[in-house]
Write an enzyme that holds these catalytic residues in place. Structure first.
Site, short mmCIF file in Angstrom:
data_model
loop_
_atom_site.label_atom_id
_atom_site.label_comp_id
_atom_site.label_asym_id
_atom_site.label_seq_id
_atom_site.Cartn_x
_atom_site.Cartn_y
_atom_site.Cartn_z
N GLU A 163 0.79 -1.24 0.00
CA GLU A 163 0.00 0.00 0.00
C GLU A 163 0.82 1.28 0.00
O GLU A 163 0.79 2.06 0.97
CB GLU A 163 -0.95 0.01 1.21
N GLU A 373 -5.69 -8.50 0.95
CA GLU A 373 -6.38 -8.12 2.19
C GLU A 373 -7.84 -7.81 1.87
O GLU A 373 -8.14 -7.17 0.85
CB GLU A 373 -5.79 -6.85 2.83
C1 BG6 Z 1 -4.51 -1.89 5.46
C2 BG6 Z 1 -3.17 -2.30 6.03
O1 BG6 Z 1 -4.40 -0.59 5.04
O2 BG6 Z 1 -5.60 -1.84 6.31
C3 BG6 Z 1 -3.25 -3.08 7.32
O3 BG6 Z 1 -2.41 -2.98 5.07
C4 BG6 Z 1 -4.30 -2.46 8.20
O4 BG6 Z 1 -1.98 -3.12 7.89
C5 BG6 Z 1 -5.64 -2.60 7.50
O5 BG6 Z 1 -4.36 -2.97 9.49
C6 BG6 Z 1 -6.81 -2.12 8.33
O6 BG6 Z 1 -6.61 -0.82 8.74
P1 BG6 Z 1 -7.13 -0.29 10.13
O7 BG6 Z 1 -6.76 1.14 10.16
O8 BG6 Z 1 -8.58 -0.49 10.14
O9 BG6 Z 1 -6.43 -1.11 11.14
#
Ligand code: BG6
Length: 468
Positions: A163, A373
């Site tokens: 990202e 993800e």
């Molecule tokens: C993504 C990242 O942007 O979102 C993760 O790669 C992150 O590391 C995930 O934890 C969720 O984001 P957040 O801010 O809800 O924890």
């Protein structure tokens, strides 16, 4: 339809969010070790000093993953654990730790899918200018070479960066991640270029080692859609896609920057230090990507920005969540009455996921895709000691359905990694925002407990998603 046998069902984590052991066994200090301790920067001052102690409990965690039937585990390597000062001496204890993780995974038949850079940079390099400094590119190249050579006999799936839009956007525009700089467009664009160059050089290096695995990069996937059919809003959404998506995907997959954004950069008088030679390296490397990784959480709903005032940008709104003008003031993202949102204001839309995948295929063709993800951040309900995370099951089910539909339409999707395998530290939301299949009890010595979604995902994997 069942998902094909070679489609990988996985789940993910990242070093800083799970490992802890921040100063053990020769690990160097990372930018996050420093940043998270600045008062007011993170939720209730949480940091990853201990995180969920995966460093000491990896065996227990990987055993649970195996029990869930996980086919692949995406995790990241902490650069300062391998090379404490960013360049120079390699920390053998760090190599040993990741060897243990990899071997433990393989002993259960779990495919390790490794990210080299999930935001924790050696502090020494951050202090020398981080991604603004071209020396960081060489340092990354050296670090990636150490990793390929140490682990590449067993790791056959590599992601260079996680990202870029987030660590550069939050690092140089929003000031919400290290190095906490606000509104510096020059630095922002320079950093993104330096990262693309580091990626290009690293994949060329990887290919030259002939380890015959695959390598790519992971991007945020947050396609922008106009809120209605008004021309000004349609133009605003196009603008958002150019800036937030094409700027990131084009140099990787087409080997060149989108002219639309380059023109804006020039109009604004932003000067990027990029030589012809660097641009050629990026061009040359573009057909060496074996796949693109997509992190999809939500789309952007966009309209022309009619507000004069900038509002504060933070983690919740600078990733496209509602209520925020773009950094150039051209458009803003809005909340819509007919859409569903999480408790943290992130839109839930498997439909936009599928539509975005179609857009991506339209622009970049048949590139292989992994969803690296996707998941729901929630405060999970606990009923009589059981964690009944039904909203998470619904979320993943509907998004897997979109993945299935995309495959049926001929989109080249080869794997799905839920975020996250286990509850972990959210960068700015502490432990309050949960994503995992496995619960971690912070009041009881970080004990692990299976959630309802654990059993559900196990069933999905066993039946190859036939019921979805
Ligand atoms: C993504 C990242 O942007 O979102 C993760 O790669 C992150 O590391 C995930 O934890 C969720 O984001 P957040 O801010 O809800 O924890």
């Amino acid at each position: 339809m069942k998902f094909a046998k070679d489609f990988l069902f996985g789940a993910a984590s990242a070093s800083y969010q799970v490992e802890g052991a921040w100063n053990e066994d020769g690990k160097g200090i990372s930018n996050w070790d420093v940043f998270s301790k600045i008062p007011g920067k993170t939720f209730e001052g949480t940091n990853g000093d201990i995180a969920i102690d995966h460093y000491h409990r990896y065996k227990e965690d990987i055993k649970l993953m195996a029990e869930m039937g996980l086919e692949s585990y995406r995790f990241s390597i902490s650069w300062p654990r391998i090379i404490p000062n960013g360049v120079g001496e390699v920390n053998q204890k760090g190599i040993e730790f990741y060897n243990n993780i990899i071997n433990e995974c393989l002993s259960y038949g779990i495919v390790p899918f490794v990210t080299l850079y999930h935001w924790d940079m050696p502090q020494v390099l951050e202090e020398k200018g981080g991604w603004i400094n071209k020396e960081t590119i060489d340092a990354f190249l050296n670090y990636s070479e150490v990793c390929y050579k140490a682990f590449g006999d067993r790791v056959k799936h590599w992601i260079t960066f996680n990202e870029t839009v987030v660590f550069c956007g939050l690092g140089y525009l929003a000031g919400a991640h290290p190095p906490a700089i606000v509104g510096d467009l020059n630095k922002y664009f320079q950093a993104t270029h330096n990262v693309f160059l580091a990626h290009a050089k690293s994949i060329e290096l990887y290919k030259s080692l002939k380890q015959y695995g695959e390598i790519g990069i992971t991007h945020v996937f947050s396609p922008a859609f106009s809120i209605d059919n008004k021309e000004e809003n349609i133009i605003a959404a196009k603008h958002a896609n150019e800036i937030d998506t094409n700027w990131y995907y084009d140099p990787i997959l087409k080997g060149e920057y989108p002219k639309y954004v380059v023109d804006i950069i020039e109009q604004k008088g932003i000067k990027i230090d990029w030589t012809d030679e660097e641009l050629q390296i990026i061009k040359r490397a573009s057909d060496k990507n074996d796949f693109i990784g997509l992190n999809y959480y939500q789309p952007q709903r966009v309209m022309k920005n009619n507000m004069d005032e900038e509002v504060e940008r933070n983690r919740e709104n600078s990733t496209g969540a509602p209520g925020n003008p773009s950094f150039d003031g051209f458009y803003r993202t809005v909340k819509m009455n007919d859409k569903k949102y999480t408790k943290w204001g992130w839109e839930i839309s498997p439909e936009a996921f599928l539509e975005g995948l179609r857009m991506l295929k339209g622009r970049y063709g048949d590139i292989k895709i992994y969803i690296t993800e996707n998941g729901l951040g929630d405060e999970d309900p606990i009923i009589e000691d059981e964690i009944v995370d039904i909203p998470r099951i619904k979320f993943i089910e509907t998004h897997l359905k979109a993945v299935k539909n995309a495959i049926e339409e001929g989109i080249n999707l080869k794997g799905y990694y839920a975020w996250s395998v286990i509850d972990l530290l959210s960068w700015l939301n502490g432990y309050k925002k949960q994503y995992g299949f496995i619960y971690v009890d912070h009041k009881n010595d970080l004990a692990r407990k299976k959630k309802a979604s654990f059993y559900w995902y196990k069933h999905i994997i066993e039946t190859r998603g036939e019921d979805i």
